[in-house]
Scaffold this motif. Structure first.
Motif, PDB file in Angstrom:
ATOM      1  N   GLU A 138      22.893  71.804  39.212  1.00 19.69           N
ATOM      2  CA  GLU A 138      22.486  73.204  39.188  1.00 19.69           C
ATOM      3  C   GLU A 138      22.121  73.661  37.779  1.00 19.69           C
ATOM      4  OE1 GLU A 138      25.635  75.696  40.504  1.00 19.69           O
ATOM      5  OE2 GLU A 138      27.193  74.447  39.635  1.00 19.69           O
ATOM      6  N   THR A 139      22.591  72.976  36.750  1.00 20.83           N
ATOM      7  CA  THR A 139      22.218  73.337  35.386  1.00 20.83           C
ATOM      8  C   THR A 139      20.786  72.938  35.035  1.00 20.83           C
ATOM      9  OG1 THR A 139      23.174  71.255  34.594  1.00 20.83           O
ATOM     10  CG2 THR A 139      24.596  73.207  34.575  1.00 20.83           C
ATOM     11  N   GLU A 140      20.182  72.041  35.818  1.00 18.93           N
ATOM     12  CA  GLU A 140      18.837  71.541  35.531  1.00 18.93           C
ATOM     13  C   GLU A 140      17.822  71.933  36.594  1.00 18.93           C
ATOM     14  OE1 GLU A 140      18.014  69.869  32.851  1.00 18.93           O
ATOM     15  OE2 GLU A 140      19.956  69.424  31.989  1.00 18.93           O
ATOM     16  N   VAL A 141      18.254  72.553  37.695  1.00 19.46           N
ATOM     17  CA  VAL A 141      17.352  72.761  38.822  1.00 19.46           C
ATOM     18  C   VAL A 141      16.202  73.693  38.466  1.00 19.46           C
ATOM     19  CG1 VAL A 141      18.659  74.703  39.770  1.00 19.46           C
ATOM     20  CG2 VAL A 141      17.285  73.266  41.293  1.00 19.46           C
ATOM     21  N   GLN A 157      29.370  69.986  48.630  1.00 23.15           N
ATOM     22  CA  GLN A 157      30.363  69.123  48.002  1.00 23.15           C
ATOM     23  C   GLN A 157      30.068  68.888  46.520  1.00 23.15           C
ATOM     24  OE1 GLN A 157      33.062  68.307  49.664  1.00 23.15           O
ATOM     25  NE2 GLN A 157      32.293  69.265  51.533  1.00 23.15           N
ATOM     26  N   THR A 158      28.804  68.580  46.193  1.00 21.74           N
ATOM     27  CA  THR A 158      28.449  68.199  44.824  1.00 21.74           C
ATOM     28  C   THR A 158      27.751  69.304  44.040  1.00 21.74           C
ATOM     29  OG1 THR A 158      26.307  67.302  45.568  1.00 21.74           O
ATOM     30  CG2 THR A 158      28.206  65.806  45.559  1.00 21.74           C
ATOM     31  N   ARG A 159      27.355  70.388  44.708  1.00 19.34           N
ATOM     32  CA  ARG A 159      26.637  71.485  44.060  1.00 19.34           C
ATOM     33  C   ARG A 159      25.354  70.992  43.398  1.00 19.34           C
ATOM     34  NH1 ARG A 159      27.864  75.236  46.718  1.00 19.34           N
ATOM     35  NH2 ARG A 159      26.883  76.564  45.177  1.00 19.34           N
ATOM     36  N   THR A 160      24.680  70.082  44.051  1.00 18.99           N
ATOM     37  CA  THR A 160      23.402  69.566  43.576  1.00 18.99           C
ATOM     38  C   THR A 160      22.322  69.865  44.605  1.00 18.99           C
ATOM     39  OG1 THR A 160      23.896  67.397  44.544  1.00 18.99           O
ATOM     40  CG2 THR A 160      24.453  67.736  42.209  1.00 18.99           C
TER      41      THR A 160
END
Length: 414
Positions: free
Chosen positions: A267-270, A304-307
């Motif tokens: 989520e920091t790179e999306v 689960q992974t927040r990706t």
């Protein structure tokens, strides 16, 4: 008689003689200035006092003056290859396989027959449905003729009713005759309604027969199982003579051109990834490199992974890329300014923050947090530094923030 106590006593007597009587010769033997030794302790401390206030020797470090450069940034992911399409082709009816099987790995085209099933009595059922359709269609003209006949009779009855009504008004016809004319009209109207019902029934019979024909034809089409698209057989087709029930597997077909690369963006790179952006990948097996474009970016994070799932289409005309290979994916993003520094220049502060140690104009050490953007054989690209920075590349581990150092400058390798 004990010899060792006598020897020890003689040695002690000799030592006391040298210290007391021959003190000057003893000091000269050990290289001590007799004049300094003769000074009182207070005078010696007074002479050494000015030396205590002297400036300490500075730590020497090697400093590289680095200039920021604009580089193409990239989002680095770890993913895998996936077939563009994969489907399990299954039977829709129950019958015995009458075709020879195709073996796994075979190339097939869209519409190619994979499994052919026994017709059984389905062809006879189709002919029966077609005969019923013909019979239903033949009833329609007869029903239409009855409707026309009933309409003509109704028109005649209405004319007779009109004539009887006028004659009755003039006194030339009885009321009984008028009532008979009215009854004839009502009977004609009922006949017309009945004829129309017969016509509707005939037309409904046609529709039912057409549905039966369509069902029989569809049942025959289900006996020929075809490939939905061009691809490769991942499994053998059903064996000759085997009985397939509805839902039974005929074969599995996969499409490998184009190939899909699947990764998950944190989520920091999306926000740095866009649909249509250029992307490349290096496959773990063989190190082959492929390029393509981002075709999908999920709007919903994995709980689960927040990706976020990202998909990239790459050409695979020679089918060299296999389904399920591990790949290192790089997605092009907006460029930014960064410094290329030796990897050894990176360090951690007491809080565990990654950064580098720099010096200012007064040669005072500063710690600057940095963000690692990319590793290369020539060094690491980092951001977070000013446009020009004097980075300590040797000796940074021996100094702390706020101390003064003696720098020696060298050019950083770009």
């Amino acid at each position: 008689m004990r010899i060792f106590p006598i020897i020890a006593a003689a040695a002690m007597a000799f030592l006391m003689y040298m210290v007391i009587i021959e003190r000057q010769a003893l000091l000269e033997f050990f290289g001590v200035d007799p004049a300094l030794a003769a000074q009182p302790e207070e005078e010696i401390l007074a002479e050494q006092a000015p030396l205590a206030g002297a400036a300490p020797q500075l730590v020497k470090v090697v400093v590289a003056r680095s200039e920021a450069q604009a580089i193409d940034s990239a989002v680095v992911l770890r993913g895998e290859t996936a077939a563009a399409r994969q489907v399990d082709v299954r039977a829709e009816t129950s019958a015995v396989v009458v075709s020879e099987p195709l073996r796994k790995g075979a190339q097939i085209d869209a519409g190619q027959v994979m499994c052919r099933l026994d017709e059984g009595t389905r062809q006879a059922a189709l002919r029966q449905a077609q005969a019923q359709l013909t019979e239903a269609q033949s009833r329609v003209p007869e029903a239409q003729a009855r409707v026309e006949q009933a309409k003509a009779q109704l028109e005649e009855a209405k004319i007779n009713q009109n004539a009887s009504s006028r004659l009755n008004a003039d006194g030339f016809a009885s009321t009984t005759r008028l009532a008979g004319a009215d009854a004839a009209v009502a009977t004609a109207e009922a006949a017309v309604s009945s004829a129309k019902s017969g016509l509707n029934a005939a037309q409904s019979g046609i529709e039912a027969a057409e549905a039966a024909v369509a069902s029989a034809e569809a049942e025959l089409e289900r006996l020929v199982i075809k490939a939905p698209f061009s691809g490769l057989l991942e499994s053998d087709t059903a064996e000759l003579g085997s009985l397939l029930q509805p839902g039974a597997l005929c074969a599995t077909v996969i499409q490998l051109d184009p190939m899909k690369l699947v990764g998950f963006v944190p989520e920091t790179e999306v926000n740095r990834v866009e649909v249509g952006a250029r992307a490349g990948a290096r496959l773990a097996a063989g190190g082959d490199r492929v390029t393509g474009k981002v075709t999908f970016l999920s709007r919903s994070a994995d709980p689960q992974t927040r990706t976020f799932r990202v998909e990239i289409d790459v050409p695979n005309t020679d089918l060299a890329i296999r389904d399920g290979q591990t790949a290192e994916i790089l997605i092009a993003a907006a460029g930014s300014d960064a410094h290329l520094l030796p990897q050894s220049a990176l360090t951690l502060n007491d809080e565990g923050t990654l950064g580098v140690r720099t010096i200012d104009e007064a040669n005072i050490v500063q710690f600057v947090p940095v963000r690692l953007m990319r590793d290369t054989p020539d060094g690491s690209w980092v951001s977070g530094l000013p446009a020009t920075a004097d980075v300590i590349v040797v000796g940074q581990e021996y100094v702390i923030e706020g101390v003064e150092v003696a720098p020696t400058y060298r050019e950083v390798t770009q």
